[in-house]
Enzyme design. Structure first.
Site, PDB file in Angstrom:
ATOM      1  N   GLY A  61       0.845  -1.195   0.000  1.00  0.00           N
ATOM      2  CA  GLY A  61       0.000   0.000   0.000  1.00  0.00           C
ATOM      3  C   GLY A  61       0.873   1.235   0.000  1.00  0.00           C
ATOM      4  O   GLY A  61       2.049   1.160   0.355  1.00  0.00           O
ATOM      5  N   TYR A  89       4.065  -3.273   2.485  1.00  0.00           N
ATOM      6  CA  TYR A  89       3.370  -2.585   3.582  1.00  0.00           C
ATOM      7  C   TYR A  89       2.808  -3.620   4.569  1.00  0.00           C
ATOM      8  O   TYR A  89       2.836  -3.424   5.785  1.00  0.00           O
ATOM      9  CB  TYR A  89       2.240  -1.732   2.987  1.00  0.00           C
ATOM     10  CG  TYR A  89       1.468  -0.914   3.986  1.00  0.00           C
ATOM     11  CD1 TYR A  89       1.978   0.268   4.493  1.00  0.00           C
ATOM     12  CD2 TYR A  89       0.210  -1.330   4.423  1.00  0.00           C
ATOM     13  CE1 TYR A  89       1.257   1.020   5.409  1.00  0.00           C
ATOM     14  CE2 TYR A  89      -0.522  -0.587   5.339  1.00  0.00           C
ATOM     15  CZ  TYR A  89       0.011   0.590   5.824  1.00  0.00           C
ATOM     16  OH  TYR A  89      -0.712   1.335   6.732  1.00  0.00           O
ATOM     17  N   HIS A 175       8.056  -7.489  -3.564  1.00  0.00           N
ATOM     18  CA  HIS A 175       6.776  -7.832  -4.221  1.00  0.00           C
ATOM     19  C   HIS A 175       6.924  -9.107  -5.060  1.00  0.00           C
ATOM     20  O   HIS A 175       7.365  -9.023  -6.209  1.00  0.00           O
ATOM     21  CB  HIS A 175       6.338  -6.684  -5.135  1.00  0.00           C
ATOM     22  CG  HIS A 175       5.867  -5.477  -4.407  1.00  0.00           C
ATOM     23  ND1 HIS A 175       4.554  -5.270  -4.052  1.00  0.00           N
ATOM     24  CD2 HIS A 175       6.551  -4.408  -3.939  1.00  0.00           C
ATOM     25  CE1 HIS A 175       4.440  -4.120  -3.415  1.00  0.00           C
ATOM     26  NE2 HIS A 175       5.638  -3.576  -3.331  1.00  0.00           N
ATOM     27  N   GLU A 177       4.578 -10.650  -6.446  1.00  0.00           N
ATOM     28  CA  GLU A 177       3.543 -10.650  -7.494  1.00  0.00           C
ATOM     29  C   GLU A 177       3.989  -9.926  -8.760  1.00  0.00           C
ATOM     30  O   GLU A 177       3.357 -10.050  -9.806  1.00  0.00           O
ATOM     31  CB  GLU A 177       2.244 -10.037  -6.942  1.00  0.00           C
ATOM     32  CG  GLU A 177       2.248  -8.526  -6.691  1.00  0.00           C
ATOM     33  CD  GLU A 177       2.885  -8.118  -5.359  1.00  0.00           C
ATOM     34  OE1 GLU A 177       3.619  -8.910  -4.761  1.00  0.00           O
ATOM     35  OE2 GLU A 177       2.649  -6.962  -4.944  1.00  0.00           O
ATOM     36  N   LYS A 372      -6.386  -7.809 -18.462  1.00  0.00           N
ATOM     37  CA  LYS A 372      -6.627  -7.985 -19.893  1.00  0.00           C
ATOM     38  C   LYS A 372      -6.292  -9.401 -20.374  1.00  0.00           C
ATOM     39  O   LYS A 372      -7.043 -10.002 -21.130  1.00  0.00           O
ATOM     40  CB  LYS A 372      -5.802  -6.957 -20.656  1.00  0.00           C
ATOM     41  CG  LYS A 372      -6.019  -6.918 -22.131  1.00  0.00           C
ATOM     42  CD  LYS A 372      -7.304  -6.235 -22.539  1.00  0.00           C
ATOM     43  CE  LYS A 372      -7.196  -4.741 -22.487  1.00  0.00           C
ATOM     44  NZ  LYS A 372      -8.451  -4.052 -22.814  1.00  0.00           N
TER      45      LYS A 372
END
Ligand code: XMP
Length: 516
Positions: A61, A89, A175, A177, A372
């Site tokens: 975040g 975060y 991160h 991801e 997408k």
């Protein structure tokens, strides 16, 4: 849903990549739900009625845990008997909540970083001593909480990963991801399969079933309109809504005159074959009149968003439709700043570009949580025609956001011609299939040139070609000079009002893909 899927809950602290965590989990055939950051243990227990909740991930975040009003976890969250993984975060929050020391960093770590894995165990099992990861943080965990042990560090983060000594609670500063973290998926798989022991029993088909049921329930099987631009998102939404509602559905293609050359004809030809009510609204003049004199890009988007809704309302008045479906996908929403804790980047016309007063009972967005490429997978499953599955994304406001400054008939004509040349020249090459988007922008800058033997003073056209996986980040494509040369020569020769062609070499971030 009929089956209870093993599910990972992602607690949303407003990070740009929060939903990316959700989709990475879905890529492993595990269901995931994004839930509010302050969800209580009782609310989690209630969710167990619907899902087999196997673990929690706390997202990143933009806030600092050191700020007084920063979003926090529920005070009793750590008492839930579930594995927990905090990312960025989320990692700092876990550290703070369990009594560790978190400090605002003296130097921020941003981008690709080398992490040293001191203990390759738990979520870090199988990692090398040195790994490439993607970081984006201000605060740093300086000291692990009591009962926790540090697992990794970087030059600026003494506790870049930790775990509770006896409970399945982990935190990592980077991160996993984001694709730039080389073993990112591997780390998430360690968490979902080894720590949470989740079973991969969810498939994309289940999502289609869920969306169909949701449309039927939300519209009470009533008359409904869908905005169909012919792009993949609205086409997929139309195909799903058609299965849900049959002839209660009217698909409206708004021809605002700002489509690419030949596009309205191609879209009409494709969708007239579909077993749905298909209407083309010819509103070119009306849109141009509304956009007269407007220079500000956000205002343009708002005016277009409002006009779209007015057209839908007029058609709905005639057909008695009370519901509107849109093909909004996840990145449209996040970039329109729909979440409390995230920043607005631009108003995607079907989200923040909506007027405040709308005559529809409800607006449904069945694809709202998808990226997408996931939409593309759904399109293939639905057997949609190839030309739709492979069509490059095109913004709802169309060429209006590719003509900088005030729209004039002349500039729109130039944009259409230049765009056609870019498409033709790029599509002559095999690399075209690897590109996310390629197009021309008519800038509001003019430049001197020489055409024939005479001085010319005309428009500067910018060419943009991008590579991306989900449009949240993108890189300009390093297309060969000879292709650029051909594009430039053709644009300058075939469009008399253009004297100069430039190639945009800016990644996203810091730029966005579209110019406005
Ligand atoms: P940006 O310019 O925000 O674009 O980096 C990300 C992706 O979204 C498309 N885009 C839009 N799509 N309505 C849409 O349906 C919009 O208002 C809109 N604005 C941008 C853009 O073409 C790119 O693929």
């Amino acid at each position: 849903m009929t089956t209870k899927y093993d599910t990972i809950l992602v607690l949303d602290f407003g990070g740009q990549y929060c939903h990316l965590i959700g989709r990475r989990i879905r890529e492993n055939s595990i269901y995931s739900e994004i839930v509010p950051h302050d969800i209580s243990p009782e609310e989690i227990t209630a969710l167990k009625e619907k899902f087999n909740v196997k673990g929690l991930i706390l997202s990143g975040g933009p806030s600092s845990v050191c700020e007084p009003n920063a979003p926090k976890i529920h005070p009793r969250l750590l008492e839930v008997d579930l594995p927990i993984l905090g990312l960025c975060y989320g990692h700092q929050l876990l550290a703070q909540a369990a009594g560790g020391i978190v400090e605002p960093a003296t130097s921020k770590e941003y981008g690709i970083t080398q992490v040293t894995v001191d203990k390759p165990i738990g979520v870090l099992e199988g990692l090398n001593y040195k790994e490439q990861v993607w970081m984006s943080h201000g605060d740093t965990v300086m000291v692990s909480p009591p009962d926790f042990e540090s697992l990794a560090h970087t030059d600026s983060s003494p506790v870049a990963a930790f775990r509770h000594k006896t409970k399945p609670i982990y935190g990592i500063q980077w991160h996993p991801e984001v694709i730039h973290t080389e073993k990112g998926m591997f780390i998430l798989q360690n968490f979902i399969f080894k720590i949470c022991k989740a079973q991969a029993n969810w498939q994309m088909e289940d999502l289609i079933e869920k969306m169909i049921k949701e449309i039927q329930t939300e519209t009470e099987n009533g008359n409904t309109i869908i905005g169909l631009s012919g792009g993949i998102d609205s086409s997929v939404a139309t195909a799903i809504a058609a299965q849900a509602l049959g002839d209660k559905l009217t698909a409206v293609f708004v021809d605002h005159g700002l489509m690419r050359e030949g596009e309205p004809e191609a879209i009409s030809e494709t969708f007239q074959k579909f077993p749905i009510n298909f209407i083309v609204a010819n509103v070119q003049e009306r849109f141009m009149n509304k956009l007269k004199g407007i220079i500000d890009p956000e205002k343009k988007r708002k005016v277009i968003g409002e006009e779209f809704i007015r057209v839908f309302e007029e058609i709905a008045n005639k057909s008695g439709a009370e519901y509107l479906i849109q093909g909004t996908i996840y990145p449209d929403r996040i970039e329109s700043g729909f979440k409390k804790n995230s920043d607005k980047i631009k108003s995607h016309h079907n989200v923040a570009g909506l007027p405040e007063k709308i005559k529809f009972k409800k607006i449904l967005e069945p694809l709202r949580d998808l990226y997408k490429d996931e939409v593309r997978k759904v399109a293939i499953m639905l057997d949609l025609p190839k030309e739709i599955v492979n069509r490059q994304p095109f913004p709802g406001p169309g060429l209006a956001v590719r003509v900088i400054g005030e729209l004039t008939d002349e500039k729109v004509r130039i944009a259409k011609k230049a765009d056609k040349i870019v498409r033709e020249e790029i599509e002559n090459n095999d690399f075209a299939v690897n590109l996310w988007q390629y197009f021309a922008v008519v800038t509001d800058t003019k430049a001197t040139g020489v055409k024939g033997d005479a001085r010319a003073y005309g428009y500067v056209v910018a060419v943009r070609a991008m590579e991306s996986r989900e449009a949240m980040t993108a890189s300009f494509a390093k297309i060969p000079y000879n292709v650029l040369e051909k594009i430039s020569t053709r644009i300058a020769n075939e469009i008399p009002q253009v004297t100069r062609v430039v190639y945009d070499v800016t990644h996203k971030p810091p730029a966005t893909i579209e110019w406005e």
